[in-house]
Design a protein around this motif. Structure first.
Motif, PDB file in Angstrom:
ATOM      1  N   THR A   1      16.095  -5.328   0.827  1.00 23.49           N
ATOM      2  CA  THR A   1      17.005  -4.560   1.680  1.00 23.49           C
ATOM      3  C   THR A   1      16.737  -4.815   3.155  1.00 23.49           C
ATOM      4  OG1 THR A   1      17.135  -2.838  -0.013  1.00 23.49           O
ATOM      5  CG2 THR A   1      17.828  -2.244   2.224  1.00 23.49           C
ATOM      6  N   ASP A   2      15.457  -4.855   3.521  1.00 27.33           N
ATOM      7  CA  ASP A   2      15.084  -4.984   4.937  1.00 27.33           C
ATOM      8  C   ASP A   2      15.225  -6.408   5.473  1.00 27.33           C
ATOM      9  OD1 ASP A   2      14.500  -2.312   4.800  1.00 27.33           O
ATOM     10  OD2 ASP A   2      12.326  -2.590   4.619  1.00 27.33           O
ATOM     11  N   HIS A   3      15.141  -7.392   4.610  1.00 30.82           N
ATOM     12  CA  HIS A   3      15.099  -8.780   5.091  1.00 30.82           C
ATOM     13  C   HIS A   3      16.133  -9.648   4.380  1.00 30.82           C
ATOM     14  CE1 HIS A   3      11.332  -7.865   7.196  1.00 30.82           C
ATOM     15  NE2 HIS A   3      10.962  -7.213   6.092  1.00 30.82           N
TER      16      HIS A   3
ATOM     17  N   LEU B   1       8.140  -3.465  -8.092  1.00 34.49           N
ATOM     18  CA  LEU B   1       9.601  -3.518  -8.098  1.00 34.49           C
ATOM     19  C   LEU B   1      10.186  -2.722  -6.930  1.00 34.49           C
ATOM     20  CD1 LEU B   1      10.659  -3.245 -11.837  1.00 34.49           C
ATOM     21  CD2 LEU B   1      11.456  -4.955 -10.197  1.00 34.49           C
ATOM     22  N   THR B   2       9.650  -1.540  -6.687  1.00 32.25           N
ATOM     23  CA  THR B   2      10.136  -0.711  -5.591  1.00 32.25           C
ATOM     24  C   THR B   2       9.925  -1.403  -4.262  1.00 32.25           C
ATOM     25  OG1 THR B   2       9.651   1.302  -6.839  1.00 32.25           O
ATOM     26  CG2 THR B   2       9.915   1.535  -4.463  1.00 32.25           C
ATOM     27  N   TRP B   3       8.730  -1.980  -4.108  1.00 34.02           N
ATOM     28  CA  TRP B   3       8.418  -2.683  -2.863  1.00 34.02           C
ATOM     29  C   TRP B   3       9.347  -3.878  -2.665  1.00 34.02           C
ATOM     30  CZ3 TRP B   3       6.457  -7.721  -2.338  1.00 34.02           C
ATOM     31  CH2 TRP B   3       6.119  -8.088  -1.034  1.00 34.02           C
ATOM     32  N   MET B   4       9.609  -4.634  -3.718  1.00 35.14           N
ATOM     33  CA  MET B   4      10.471  -5.801  -3.598  1.00 35.14           C
ATOM     34  C   MET B   4      11.909  -5.390  -3.288  1.00 35.14           C
ATOM     35  SD  MET B   4       9.107  -8.580  -6.359  1.00 35.14           S
ATOM     36  CE  MET B   4      10.208  -9.807  -5.677  1.00 35.14           C
TER      37      MET B   4
ATOM     38  N   ALA C   1       0.842  -1.201   0.000  1.00 38.52           N
ATOM     39  CA  ALA C   1       0.000   0.000   0.000  1.00 38.52           C
ATOM     40  C   ALA C   1       0.871   1.244   0.000  1.00 38.52           C
ATOM     41  CB  ALA C   1      -0.921  -0.018   1.214  1.00 38.52           C
ATOM     42  N   GLY C   2       0.202   2.381  -0.148  1.00 38.67           N
ATOM     43  CA  GLY C   2       0.898   3.663  -0.102  1.00 38.67           C
ATOM     44  C   GLY C   2       1.684   3.938  -1.358  1.00 38.67           C
ATOM     45  N   PRO C   3       2.903   4.483  -1.191  1.00 38.85           N
ATOM     46  CA  PRO C   3       3.682   4.896  -2.379  1.00 38.85           C
ATOM     47  C   PRO C   3       4.114   3.732  -3.256  1.00 38.85           C
ATOM     48  CG  PRO C   3       5.002   5.031  -0.360  1.00 38.85           C
ATOM     49  CD  PRO C   3       3.588   4.787   0.067  1.00 38.85           C
TER      50      PRO C   3
END
Length: 1447
Positions: free
Chosen positions: A1122-1124, A1114-1117, A1106-1108
């Motif tokens: 990066t986070d996980h 692709l951005t979310w992935m 959700a959101g931006p």
């Protein structure tokens, strides 16, 4: 005379009435008004008709109308929303008309004039109170009442016209002048009516056409001057459209009307207040060809108009009379009235380009030619919009817009009794005047008169040149001398002839002198002076250079020197070079003549000229070819004429794509487009055949039967250069100008290899070698020592210079992926067409032979057989060109290696076929570039057919040799990848099965232990087996596909080549993923998995995006990676597919060792060989980052895949609105207006996906929108073979929409078609040959259409029924039979399900009864056995499901 009703707002503010209706609060806008008709007055209240309207599709009625008028053309598939807007407008108009009629003041027939008088917004506006909406009286859509059909029944109005006024402001309001009371303006009988047109386009490449209004206004003024000498009208177009120039023009002349053709907007200041602004231009000091926007407020503009005494202003600026913002200063028209302008015609919304063209043509024809008042001219122009609502929309569609309400007329005559004012039109009535205007418009030509001694069809020649005209104006505004250059045939002469006439007609210049060096005998300056004096009408008997220059300095004139290249072109039909004295005298004359306001354009096909020295690069302007879309339009115009019948094939999507490819090949060159018209007719207007013949063959051209002297100049130059001995001495050089005929657009600088192979036929001492020999240093040395190499070295530089000066060649540069530059030539398309048409077949064959071999050796990478990795190409001085030019030369080589090749002979000599050699050129460029790969399909098909025939006819037992097998397997895989998903699956299946069968025959015939495929071939064999499973899955046979995926996973590769095993590993991973997916999907289908729970799991996944991140998976992935990172790098493949592995452990146990190793490893292990050790994770992130940036076709393909994935997931969870929004880039890329589409099949797939979002997956089905998409899907299949499966599929979707919309007649006829197709089904058309199950499925789907229930009553067949009148008795009988049978099948299905449920209940009861005997030793063993068998049957005895048998 019309009946005038004045509607005057009495209360200066909207009264908010809050009422409670069933516990809800509704906000009403109500105004007290005074109605006056002659001496009768009446006070009443007018309510906002919108108070009865709820939100429409989540938007307010006002927002829905705004979307309809402004954005529907960019969203043409939103048919439901558009229909809702039309219904809102219609109801709105009827409501408002009923309120006016209720006063009893209106007559029952005649012409009506409504004069709406509102209070100024700065008196009315105030911050809205909490919970109370603020509405202004002037925000009502009064113009909608001009549609006489909206008035109550019994009223027979001939016309209704609406004008607005703003009541005179109070004296204490500062900054506004007192309103003047004057008579309505119109074109006067005696004095000249002066018009100033201000056209501002700071960003012309992104804006509407510069001449949109100017062209029609100039034509009308010219027509009036020629046909009505008593009507005196003067038009001036402001150049340049700067604020300073505007102010100066207003001070220097007395204008009656000022027209602002520019953008308008509403700006919000820091304090929250708003201001309407207009977008003027100001020079861009960094680039003389560009202007920057210069925003000026309404107050600034109003003050200037007031000082100049301008009475009438026309604004086709968007939102110049905006109703959506009630803040003071936001309505530009109202502000200008406050400064004393009498009449302001403005736009309430963003106005569509085509609407501007229609409206302004009718408005100025009525105002200028027919002397109508501004009020009547506005009414007539609005009527033109009302009667012509078709508008061009995005993706080459048309939509209907009721945008006649957008133009709004304000007049400051608030207190005038309009009933006493009579315009010139009122004696005959507004309707008669409208008919007169329409008739007059048909007589007005935008290009009347001959511009020179040569007749030119300007409308045709200047297609798409609006931007170029503006660019020349901008450049000439800052530089009095311009050097116009561009390739031969591009249209320089036509453009120059046009601007001479255009600038004179529009008042920018007093006159133009046109000197055509190619046609006129101009030997010295005296010849030039004579022509200038003649064209400009100067009274000079024996003119000297100084006398003529003095005259030119005394006014603003244009001198055009066209075809200056004749002094530089080495062709005998053109003149020799000019003398130094002539050049010096001409330069001195030009400098002297341009010392004042006069301007000079020198034109040449070359970048430099010997007759004219370009002061700086800023004085140059290059004219390029037409855009792809304009090129196809020109092609159509030339082929069929303005009123010719265009065949249906011309508009098919696949035909349009091919025509656009042809236009790109021709570089948008009008001369080249013109000469291929005979070939277009010769191939029956088939774009595919035209493109094929142009690329690979010889075309019939227009010049074939022409005499040289009758040809256009550049065509004559090209033809003569090919045959004239003086241009090139073949006996001496052994080089013929016609020998470059095989080359389209680009040609190598090093022609040694080409000529080596070209003359190989003539040598008896040399035979063609193998590719291994070609790439050797010895061969290269041999070529460069040959006689022909010496000839090239000696004579080519001189010939190159001649070819460049003739315009046949120019320098170009190819850029490789690593940034290296590869010099080459750009070849003019007109040369290629004409040179090929002049060849004998034997010559043409030799050139094709040489071209193919030269193509293999062009790129320096040939020495290592590396793939060609070119990324861009640009012509010298023209910048980057279309990507097609980088691929076409390779496609040609592939095509000719197939058509001219001999696979058996090639393999004997080289070990591989010529196609194998040339295919190296394309492998790195087409795999992830569908636009380019689809061009290769017919050639690969032909080669595969040839290969299979060789095996069937020439090989013993039809057993292929290893070479045969390599060709069949590898090119079958290529063709499978290149074929679009929309291609009939049965055709793909047969192709893949044939290849796999060939492998089986080869293995069976091989000696024991030797049936081992070479490693690369084994990889392709695994790929084809994977493809076989995918094809079965696509047909809907999930169990069959699952079995094939299992087969693949149980098979281990034989090769020990690590690189090849890693490739197979990745295909195994895909098979594993699809196998696991099949397990899950089958369980969902059979009810073992709750679909709602699965959907909720997906929704949780969607919520994370959700959101931006919405619309950018692709951005979310990337963020997820990066986070996980730690968790992802440790996640095993086995864990990802735990459900399927636990569900079917017996199957998983049979997987081969390669599949087991994949399960035990991580996803990163599968791709580890692509990256340095330990860098796999970082490498994958880098690839995704490249995909985010996009740019090249591969990355765009990745982006497209991710968009499709996210859209599909959102659709599955019911978020269809977001899913459809994500698909918009796909529509834009594949739409009809796109010139880089991947083909009609991809567009059809997108439309089907959007249909599913609108109908099948939506919470509330939008059947109208779904029908729009399914109609587009169907149109794309028109004329193309379609499987019976897809035929039924499409018809069912049509039927679903018709049922949802209540269109019973269309629904009935559609189910008849379904039944007709169903009767022709064969086992080959159905999954597992289940024809009966397929027909049952169709019947069950038909039974769901509730609107067909009416046909269950037999009386419908013979008696007339509402809504069924269009159906014949035969059709009714057929539908009755179809529906009756469908309902019976539905009942049988229900009975079967009932029996199934009863069986399940009986089994449960039996189990429970047996459990009671548990504990009795003598029966325990038997009881346990029975209970186990019953447990196996409960909930596992499948129903006879039919919803997947066909689809």
């Amino acid at each position: 005379m019309p009946f005038v009703l004045q509607v005057r707002e009495v209360v200066p503010s909207g009264t908010e009435i809050v009422s409670r209706l069933q516990g809800s609060t509704e906000s009403l806008a109500e105004w007290e008004v005074e109605l006056r008709a002659g001496s009768k007055t009446l006070r009443t209240k007018i309510q906002d008709p919108f108070h009865n309207y709820p939100a429409v599709l989540g938007a307010s009625p006002e927002d829905t109308i705004a979307w309809y008028l402004e954005k529907h053309i960019s969203e043409p598939y939103e048919s439901t929303r558009a229909q809702a807007a039309v219904e809102i407008l219609s109801s709105y108009g009827r409501d408002l008309a009923a309120q006016i009629t209720g006063s009893g003041l209106l007559p029952r027939k005649g012409d009506i004039r409504l004069h709406i008088i509102s209070s100024p917004s700065f008196q009315v506006s105030r911050p809205g109170e909490a919970g109370v909406s603020q509405r202004l009286f002037q925000q009502l859509h009064w113009e909608i009442l001009e549609d006489v059909k909206l008035w109550p029944a019994g009223l027979q109005f001939g016309s209704v016209s609406v004008a607005r006024s703003v009541a005179q402001p109070q004296p204490e309001i500062s900054g506004h002048l007192t309103l003047r009371q004057e008579s309505p303006p119109s074109v006067p009988e005696q004095r000249t009516f002066r018009i100033l047109l201000v056209v501002s386009r700071p960003r012309p490449e992104k804006d509407v056409d510069y001449q949109l209004v100017a062209k029609c206004l100039v034509a009308i003024v010219k027509h009036v001057k020629e046909t009505s000498p008593d009507v005196k009208v003067s038009l001036r177009i402001l150049r340049p459209p700067t604020w300073q120039a505007f102010r100066e023009h207003l001070r220097d002349s007395d204008y009656d009307l000022v027209h602002f053709d520019m953008k308008g907007e509403i700006q919000t200041r820091k304090d929250g207040s708003t201001s309407a602004v207009l977008e003027f231009c100001k020079p861009d000091l960094g680039d003389p060809l560009k202007m920057k926007k210069d925003l000026r407020t309404a107050d600034e503009v109003g003050k200037e108009l007031a000082e100049a005494g301008v009475k009438t202003v026309v604004l086709n600026a968007c939102n110049s009379a905006s109703f959506r913002n009630s803040s003071p200063g936001s309505n530009l028209a109202e502000v200008l009235l406050g400064y004393g302008v009498y009449s302001v015609l403005a736009m309430a919304y963003k106005v569509v380009e085509e609407a501007v063209e229609v409206f302004m043509s009718a408005f100025y024809q009525a105002l200028v030619a027919n002397r109508a008042s501004v009020l009547d001219a506005t009414r007539i122009a609005r009527s033109a919009l009302l009667h012509n609502q078709s508008r061009r929309a995005r993706y080459m569609h048309t939509v209907n817009l009721a945008d006649y309400i957008v133009p709004v007329l304000y007049t400051s005559a608030a207190e005038a009794d309009l009933s006493t004012a009579e315009s010139a039109s009122e004696s005959s009535g507004i309707t008669a005047l409208f008919e007169k205007v329409v008739g007059s418009l048909k007589k007005v030509s935008l290009t009347q008169g001959s511009l020179s001694r040569t007749n030119v069809d300007l409308a045709q020649s200047l297609l798409g040149r609006d931007y170029n005209v503006l660019s020349l104006e901008v450049l000439l505004s800052v530089s009095r001398i311009v050097y116009l250059h561009g390739q031969g045939g591009v249209g320089k002469t036509e453009l120059l002839r046009y601007v001479c006439e255009w600038w004179q007609s529009s008042g920018w210049i007093k006159g133009a002198a046109y000197i055509q060096f190619a046609d006129e005998y101009v030997y010295d300056l005296s010849d030039v002076l004579e022509r200038v004096v003649e064209d400009l009408g100067f009274d000079l008997d024996e003119p000297t250079a100084e006398e003529v220059a003095d005259k030119l300095r005394g006014g603003k004139y244009l001198l055009v020197f066209d075809s200056a290249d004749v002094y530089d072109t080495p062709v005998i039909t053109d003149r020799s070079s000019c003398s130094d004295s002539f050049r010096d005298e001409l330069k001195e004359f030009i400098d002297s003549a341009t010392a004042g306001d006069s301007m000079v354009i020198v034109s040449s096909r070359l970048e430099t000229s010997s007759i004219f020295s370009v002061p700086t690069e800023r004085h140059k302007y290059r004219l390029g070819g037409l855009s792809v879309l304009d090129s196809v339009t020109l092609l159509q115009d030339l082929a069929f004429g303005p009123h010719g019948q265009v065949p249906e094939i011309f508009y098919r999507r696949e035909n349009i794509d091919s025509l656009r490819r042809a236009a790109i090949l021709l570089e948008g060159n009008p001369a080249a487009i013109k000469i291929i018209i005979p070939e277009l007719r010769n191939v029956g207007y088939s774009g595919e055949k035209l493109y094929y013949n142009m690329m690979y063959g010889v075309c019939k051209t227009e010049n074939e039967n022409q005499k040289v002297e009758d040809m256009e100049r550049f065509l004559r130059t090209v033809v003569v250069a090919q045959v004239v001995h003086s241009f090139n001495d073949f006996d001496k050089t052994m080089i013929s100008v016609m020998q470059f005929a095989p080359f389209w657009n680009i040609m190598p600088k090093d022609l040694n290899f080409y000529y080596w192979f070209l003359y190989l036929f003539a040598s008896k001492h040399f035979q063609e070698a193998s590719i291994a020999n070609w790439i050797s240093k010895e061969f290269k040395d041999l070529v460069y020592r040959a006689t022909m190499a010496k000839k090239l070295k000696e004579h080519w530089p001189e010939l190159e210079e001649k070819l460049i000066k003739a315009g046949i060649l120019t320098h170009a540069t190819i850029t490789r992926k690593n940034g290296d530059k590869l010099p080459c030539y750009h070849v003019h398309p007109l040369y290629t067409l004409t040179a090929r048409s002049g060849l004998k077949e034997e010559q043409w064959k030799e050139m094709r032979f040489a071209y193919v071999r030269q193509a293999l050796l062009w790129d320096p990478g040939y020495e290592t057989l590396a793939p060609v990795d070119w990324t861009s190409v640009e012509w010298e001085g023209a910048g980057p060109q279309h990507e097609d030019y980088l691929h076409n030369w390779r496609h040609i080589a592939v095509a000719w290696s197939v058509s001219d090749g001999n696979p058996i002979e090639d393999v004997k000599r080289m070990g591989i076929s010529m196609l194998d050699c040339t295919y190296r050129l394309v492998t790195g460029a087409v795999w992830d570039n569908p636009r380019q790969s689809r061009v290769l399909i017919p050639h690969i098909r032909a080669y595969l057919l040839q290969s299979h025939m060789i095996v069937e006819l020439l090989r013993p037992g039809s057993v292929p040799t290893l070479s045969d097998l390599r060709a069949i397997v590898e090119f079958t895989w290529s063709l499978y990848r290149f074929e679009a998903d929309d291609v009939t699956q049965s055709a793909k299946s047969a192709m893949v099965k044939s290849a796999l069968s060939a492998v089986d025959r080869w293995k069976a015939a091989s000696p024991p232990g030797e049936a081992v495929l070479p490693a690369p071939l084994e990889v392709t064999w695994f790929q084809l087996r994977h493809a076989e499973a995918l094809i079965v899955e696509d047909t809907g046979d999930l169990p069959g596909a699952k079995a094939l995926f299992e087969r693949n996973l149980m098979t281990d590769p034989v090769t020990d080549d690590v690189g090849m095993i890693n490739i197979i590993r990745r295909w195994h991973l895909q098979s594993l993923q699809l196998w696991a997916s099949s397990v899950v999907r089958l369980d969902v289908r059979e009810g073992r998995i709750n679909s709602t729970e699965a959907q909720e799991r997906l929704r949780g996944f969607v919520d994370m995006m959700a959101g931006p991140n919405q619309g950018n998976m692709l951005t979310w992935m990337m963020q997820l990676l990066t986070d996980h990172e730690a968790e992802i790098t440790k996640l095993r493949v086995r864990d990802q597919h735990a459900y399927a592995l636990e569900k079917e452990p017996e199957v998983a146990a049979k997987f081969g060792s390669l599949a087991q190793s994949i399960l035990d490893g991580t996803m990163l292990d599968v791709f580890a060989d692509h990256f340095p050790a330990g860098q796999t994770f970082a490498g994958l992130k880098n690839i995704m980052a490249q995909a985010q940036r996009g740019g090249d076709p591969l990355m765009e393909s990745v982006r497209s895949e991710f968009r499709g994935l996210e859209s599909g997931i959102r659709m599955l969870v019911g978020d269809t609105e977001s899913a459809a929004g994500i698909m918009q880039p796909e529509i834009a890329r594949e739409g009809l207006s796109s010139t880089t589409s991947n083909g009609w099949e991809k567009l059809a797939e997108v439309h089907m996906t959007l249909y599913m979002m609108a109908v099948l997956r939506a919470k509330v089905p939008d059947y109208r929108k779904g029908l729009t998409h399914i109609q587009e899907w169907w149109k794309l299949h028109r004329g193309v073979g379609i499987s019976k499966r897809d035929h039924c599929y499409g018809l069912l979707k049509f039927a679903a929409c018709y049922n949802g919309l209540g269109q019973i007649v269309d629904l009935a006829r559609t189910v008849i078609k379904i039944a007709e197709v169903a009767r022709t089904l064969t086992p080959a058309d159905c999954v597992q040959g289940e024809v009966v199950a397929a027909v049952e499925y169709l019947q069950l789907e038909i039974a769901k259409f509730s609107k067909l229930d009416v046909f269950l009553d037999p009386r419908v067949v013979f008696f007339r029924s509402d809504g069924l009148g269009e159906l014949s008795i035969k059709e009714k009988v057929m539908v009755h039979q179809i529906v009756t049978q469908a309902k019976q099948t539905q009942q049988d299905e229900a009975n079967m399900h009932k029996a199934y449920d009863e069986l399940q209940q009986t089994l449960r009861e039996s189990r429970d009864a047996l459990l009671k005997f548990k504990g009795t030793p003598e029966v325990d063993d038997m009881t346990d056995d029975l209970i186990a068998k019953i447990e196996k049957s409960i909930d596992k005895t499948p129903r006879k499901e039919t919803d997947f048998w066909l689809f």
